[in-house]
Design a protein around this motif. Structure first.
Motif, mmCIF file in Angstrom:
data_model
loop_
_atom_site.group_PDB
_atom_site.id
_atom_site.type_symbol
_atom_site.label_atom_id
_atom_site.label_comp_id
_atom_site.label_asym_id
_atom_site.label_seq_id
_atom_site.Cartn_x
_atom_site.Cartn_y
_atom_site.Cartn_z
ATOM 1 N N THR A 38 -3.675 9.206 -14.446
ATOM 2 C CA THR A 38 -3.629 9.530 -13.019
ATOM 3 C C THR A 38 -4.524 8.578 -12.241
ATOM 4 O OG1 THR A 38 -3.289 11.851 -13.527
ATOM 5 C CG2 THR A 38 -4.034 11.338 -11.304
ATOM 6 N N PHE A 39 -3.969 7.960 -11.218
ATOM 7 C CA PHE A 39 -4.744 7.166 -10.267
ATOM 8 C C PHE A 39 -4.807 7.984 -8.983
ATOM 9 C CE2 PHE A 39 -3.877 2.480 -11.676
ATOM 10 C CZ PHE A 39 -4.423 2.745 -12.907
ATOM 11 N N PRO A 40 -5.886 8.715 -8.746
ATOM 12 C CA PRO A 40 -5.946 9.577 -7.563
ATOM 13 C C PRO A 40 -5.778 8.822 -6.238
ATOM 14 C CG PRO A 40 -7.761 10.058 -9.049
ATOM 15 C CD PRO A 40 -7.085 8.830 -9.564
ATOM 16 N N SER A 41 -6.164 7.560 -6.216
ATOM 17 C CA SER A 41 -6.093 6.807 -4.959
ATOM 18 C C SER A 41 -4.812 5.994 -4.817
ATOM 19 C CB SER A 41 -7.310 5.885 -4.839
ATOM 20 O OG SER A 41 -7.412 5.060 -5.971
ATOM 21 N N LEU A 42 -3.872 6.137 -5.747
ATOM 22 C CA LEU A 42 -2.596 5.425 -5.657
ATOM 23 C C LEU A 42 -1.847 5.900 -4.419
ATOM 24 C CD1 LEU A 42 -0.393 3.595 -6.869
ATOM 25 C CD2 LEU A 42 0.348 5.552 -8.226
ATOM 26 N N ASP A 43 -1.482 4.967 -3.542
ATOM 27 C CA ASP A 43 -0.852 5.327 -2.285
ATOM 28 C C ASP A 43 -0.190 4.101 -1.684
ATOM 29 O OD1 ASP A 43 -0.097 6.911 -0.155
ATOM 30 O OD2 ASP A 43 -2.121 7.271 0.577
ATOM 31 N N ARG A 44 0.423 4.317 -0.530
ATOM 32 C CA ARG A 44 0.997 3.228 0.246
ATOM 33 C C ARG A 44 -0.082 2.704 1.188
ATOM 34 N NH1 ARG A 44 2.634 3.422 5.441
ATOM 35 N NH2 ARG A 44 2.888 5.662 5.502
#
Length: 91
Positions: A38-44
């Motif tokens: 899990t990458f909690p900060s993965l976002d657009r």
């Protein structure tokens, strides 16, 4: 690496939409979740609406190690599958 398949390089589009970026983020989240990462900060990227990028963010070293281990395992499995397919067709 002998016995592994190489993915053909794609030419990236010159522009892409917010929806395409959101879809890519979700696909990456789903893929990472499937292997327990899990990458909690993965976002657009939210600073632009003109061809926004996927922001992989930051992660702890143990999470990076987990991801690296998954990638190595995938490459090894692909090699085994390619070798097995070669055996099956008499190569």
């Amino acid at each position: 690496m002998a016995g592994t398949r190489t993915k053909k390089q794609r030419t990236p589009p010159t522009r892409w939409s917010v929806k395409e970026t959101n879809d890519a983020v979700q696909a990456l989240k789903d893929g990472l979740t499937a292997v327990g990462v899990t990458f909690p900060s993965l976002d657009r990227e939210h600073s632009t609406l003109d061809s926004p990028l996927v922001d992989l963010g930051r992660c702890r070293p143990d999470v990076a190690q987990d991801l690296a281990a998954c990638l190595v395992e995938l490459v090894e499995l692909r090699g085994k599958v390619a070798a097995k397919e070669g055996e099956d067709v008499g190569v």
